[in-house]
Design an enzyme around this catalytic site. Structure first.
Site, PDB file in Angstrom:
ATOM      1  N   ILE A 160       0.841  -1.207   0.000  1.00  0.00           N
ATOM      2  CA  ILE A 160       0.000   0.000   0.000  1.00  0.00           C
ATOM      3  C   ILE A 160       0.876   1.257   0.000  1.00  0.00           C
ATOM      4  O   ILE A 160       0.621   2.201  -0.749  1.00  0.00           O
ATOM      5  CB  ILE A 160      -0.994  -0.019   1.185  1.00  0.00           C
ATOM      6  CG1 ILE A 160      -1.937  -1.226   1.050  1.00  0.00           C
ATOM      7  CG2 ILE A 160      -1.802   1.289   1.240  1.00  0.00           C
ATOM      8  CD1 ILE A 160      -2.861  -1.469   2.238  1.00  0.00           C
ATOM      9  N   ASP A 179      11.028   2.025   6.571  1.00  0.00           N
ATOM     10  CA  ASP A 179      10.516   0.676   6.781  1.00  0.00           C
ATOM     11  C   ASP A 179      11.648  -0.089   7.441  1.00  0.00           C
ATOM     12  O   ASP A 179      12.772   0.402   7.505  1.00  0.00           O
ATOM     13  CB  ASP A 179      10.111   0.031   5.431  1.00  0.00           C
ATOM     14  CG  ASP A 179       9.050  -1.043   5.638  1.00  0.00           C
ATOM     15  OD1 ASP A 179       9.144  -1.768   6.644  1.00  0.00           O
ATOM     16  OD2 ASP A 179       8.127  -1.135   4.821  1.00  0.00           O
ATOM     17  N   ALA A 239      -4.142   3.331   8.107  1.00  0.00           N
ATOM     18  CA  ALA A 239      -3.650   1.994   8.471  1.00  0.00           C
ATOM     19  C   ALA A 239      -4.429   1.466   9.682  1.00  0.00           C
ATOM     20  O   ALA A 239      -5.433   0.761   9.503  1.00  0.00           O
ATOM     21  CB  ALA A 239      -2.153   2.055   8.744  1.00  0.00           C
ATOM     22  N   ARG A 240      -4.008   1.840  10.873  1.00  0.00           N
ATOM     23  CA  ARG A 240      -4.734   1.470  12.087  1.00  0.00           C
ATOM     24  C   ARG A 240      -4.661   2.637  13.070  1.00  0.00           C
ATOM     25  O   ARG A 240      -3.604   3.269  13.230  1.00  0.00           O
ATOM     26  CB  ARG A 240      -4.135   0.222  12.743  1.00  0.00           C
ATOM     27  CG  ARG A 240      -4.504  -1.082  12.052  1.00  0.00           C
ATOM     28  CD  ARG A 240      -6.001  -1.418  12.157  1.00  0.00           C
ATOM     29  NE  ARG A 240      -6.348  -2.689  11.555  1.00  0.00           N
ATOM     30  CZ  ARG A 240      -6.820  -2.838  10.312  1.00  0.00           C
ATOM     31  NH1 ARG A 240      -6.986  -1.781   9.536  1.00  0.00           N
ATOM     32  NH2 ARG A 240      -7.146  -4.029   9.858  1.00  0.00           N
ATOM     33  N   ASP A 264      -8.759   7.995   8.580  1.00  0.00           N
ATOM     34  CA  ASP A 264      -9.803   7.030   8.202  1.00  0.00           C
ATOM     35  C   ASP A 264      -9.954   5.961   9.286  1.00  0.00           C
ATOM     36  O   ASP A 264     -10.900   5.179   9.250  1.00  0.00           O
ATOM     37  CB  ASP A 264      -9.410   6.367   6.882  1.00  0.00           C
ATOM     38  CG  ASP A 264     -10.476   5.423   6.339  1.00  0.00           C
ATOM     39  OD1 ASP A 264     -11.662   5.821   6.308  1.00  0.00           O
ATOM     40  OD2 ASP A 264     -10.137   4.290   5.949  1.00  0.00           O
ATOM     41  N   GLU A 269     -12.303   2.754  17.405  1.00  0.00           N
ATOM     42  CA  GLU A 269     -13.405   3.082  16.487  1.00  0.00           C
ATOM     43  C   GLU A 269     -14.538   2.055  16.617  1.00  0.00           C
ATOM     44  O   GLU A 269     -14.270   0.882  16.873  1.00  0.00           O
ATOM     45  CB  GLU A 269     -12.886   3.136  15.031  1.00  0.00           C
ATOM     46  CG  GLU A 269     -12.352   1.811  14.523  1.00  0.00           C
ATOM     47  CD  GLU A 269     -11.680   1.917  13.150  1.00  0.00           C
ATOM     48  OE1 GLU A 269     -10.847   2.812  12.945  1.00  0.00           O
ATOM     49  OE2 GLU A 269     -12.005   1.072  12.297  1.00  0.00           O
ATOM     50  N   HIS A 287     -13.388   4.597   8.331  1.00  0.00           N
ATOM     51  CA  HIS A 287     -12.693   3.360   7.917  1.00  0.00           C
ATOM     52  C   HIS A 287     -13.222   2.854   6.561  1.00  0.00           C
ATOM     53  O   HIS A 287     -13.772   1.760   6.459  1.00  0.00           O
ATOM     54  CB  HIS A 287     -12.844   2.261   8.989  1.00  0.00           C
ATOM     55  CG  HIS A 287     -11.765   1.216   8.912  1.00  0.00           C
ATOM     56  ND1 HIS A 287     -11.251   0.577  10.006  1.00  0.00           N
ATOM     57  CD2 HIS A 287     -11.093   0.697   7.846  1.00  0.00           C
ATOM     58  CE1 HIS A 287     -10.327  -0.293   9.632  1.00  0.00           C
ATOM     59  NE2 HIS A 287     -10.217  -0.238   8.316  1.00  0.00           N
ATOM     60  N   GLY A 289     -11.189   2.636   3.805  1.00  0.00           N
ATOM     61  CA  GLY A 289     -10.034   2.326   2.943  1.00  0.00           C
ATOM     62  C   GLY A 289     -10.325   1.349   1.816  1.00  0.00           C
ATOM     63  O   GLY A 289     -10.027   1.613   0.660  1.00  0.00           O
ATOM     64  N   SER A 290     -10.914   0.222   2.140  1.00  0.00           N
ATOM     65  CA  SER A 290     -11.139  -0.808   1.112  1.00  0.00           C
ATOM     66  C   SER A 290     -12.581  -0.807   0.609  1.00  0.00           C
ATOM     67  O   SER A 290     -12.988  -1.735  -0.096  1.00  0.00           O
ATOM     68  CB  SER A 290     -10.798  -2.182   1.689  1.00  0.00           C
ATOM     69  OG  SER A 290     -11.659  -2.480   2.778  1.00  0.00           O
TER      70      SER A 290
HETATM   71  C1  DGY Z   1      -8.107  -4.301   6.278  1.00  0.00           C
HETATM   72  O1  DGY Z   1      -8.342  -5.099   5.363  1.00  0.00           O
HETATM   73  O2  DGY Z   1      -7.299  -4.549   7.174  1.00  0.00           O
HETATM   74  C2  DGY Z   1      -8.826  -3.014   6.251  1.00  0.00           C
HETATM   75  O3  DGY Z   1      -8.552  -2.215   7.331  1.00  0.00           O
HETATM   76  C3  DGY Z   1     -10.298  -3.201   6.067  1.00  0.00           C
HETATM   77  O4  DGY Z   1     -10.596  -2.182   5.175  1.00  0.00           O
END
Ligand code: DGY
Length: 322
Positions: A160, A179, A239-240, A264, A269, A287, A289-290
């Site tokens: 990502i 990284d 991310a988190r 996000d 959350e 949240h 993202g996906s």
């Molecule tokens: C994941 O896949 O870890 C995402 O946070 C869900 O969108």
């Protein structure tokens, strides 16, 4: 005729995914989509061969120990697996799988939305329009931050992170990253590697977070880290939530140390620190993202591929190792 494996699906999944699951397995679904909680999932899993879970289902070592003996695999509908204590699951002999790759583009797109939305005051601007507070065009009404040509720091240069770098190059951004390991030159594509997170920070007009939530990264975007960012920097997190220290981020957004944030994901959350809601310079999403139809179907299919491989006696492609 051998019976089909019994699967518990903890959340409502896109229709084509549920159709395929119903075809392949003896499945129990959750049409109401309520978050069930570990106790309810454990109760439903009695006699089941596998569970298909999501990031809202928390499986610590204690919950894993209480899963019925019949359960042999936990397949998560997510790339992140910080909600599952993987070493405890593996120790119990369970297979654990996730859904990498298929959500890379959607998540990277969302990171750019957060970056642009935060920098250009999208929240403020949207409110002006919706609340009928849009006055005459003005040369000086609240002005945003330019994105093009700025320095972008990426924490976590996995799939990502690299997809975000690719998009940011289209904005002529100068890419810096940290990284654990340096990428090969062809993957780096001119991005500047920094051996430590602290080394990266002074080079970030924008900092975007793309590492996993681990004991090492949790809370690493804290007051000390933020102090090393240039004044007026923008922090983006898709991310988190627990990678960020909320107290430190909110203080920096309030004091003006940071220019803006695009978030996000949040610790705890959907019960986020309520002070975020009052910050004019924070662009907040729930949240997402996906969250595109294409990606959520692909994630579901990937989780089903893993289950199918497992019950065919193969090692699923996305098996986690610990
Ligand atoms: C994941 O896949 O870890 C995402 O946070 C869900 O969108």
């Amino acid at each position: 005729m051998t019976s089909k494996p019994r699967i518990i699906v903890t959340r409502k999944l896109p229709r084509p995914v549920e159709k395929r699951i119903a075809h392949l397995f003896d499945a129990s679904f959750n049409p109401s989509d309520d978050v069930l909680g570990a106790d309810e999932i454990i109760a439903r899993a009695e006699g089941a061969d596998g569970v298909l879970v999501s990031p809202t289902d928390k499986f610590n070592a204690e919950a894993i120990a209480r899963l019925p003996e019949s359960v042999r695999i936990i397949a998560t509908f997510s790339v992140g697996y910080d909600h599952i204590e993987v070493p405890a699951a593996l120790k119990r002999g369970l297979a654990v799988t996730n859904t990498p790759e298929v959500l890379t583009n959607a998540t990277a797109d969302l990171a750019m939305l957060l970056l642009l939305g935060a920098a250009r005051g999208a929240y403020w601007g949207e409110r002006m329009v919706r609340e009928k507070r849009w006055g005459a065009w003005s040369p000086t009404h609240p002005l945003g931050l330019e994105v093009s040509g700025k320095r972008l720091g990426i924490l976590g240069m996995g799939r990502i992170g690299r997809a975000v770098a690719k998009r940011a190059r289209g904005f002529d951004m100068e890419i810096h990253y940290h990284d654990q390991f340096r990428l090969a030159p062809d993957a780096e594509q001119g991005a500047v590697f920094h051996a430590t997170f602290n080394d990266l920070l002074p080079h970030c007009d924008f900092l975007t977070i793309h590492c996993a939530s681990t004991p090492e990264t949790r809370g690493c975007v804290n007051a000390e880290a933020i102090a090393l960012l240039p004044d007026g920097a923008v922090v983006v997190n898709s991310a988190r939530g627990d990678i960020v220290d909320d107290e430190a981020l909110i203080n920096a957004l309030t004091s003006g140390k940071l220019g803006a944030a695009g978030l996000d994901v949040f610790k705890g959350e959907p019960d986020i620190d309520p002070r975020y809601r009052d910050l004019e310079n924070a662009f907040l999403l729930p949240h997402l993202g996906s969250a595109t139809m294409e990606t959520r179907i692909a994630m579901g299919m990937r989780a089903v591929d893993n289950l199918e491989a497992f019950f065919a006696g193969k090692t699923p492609g996305d098996s986690l190792k610990g």
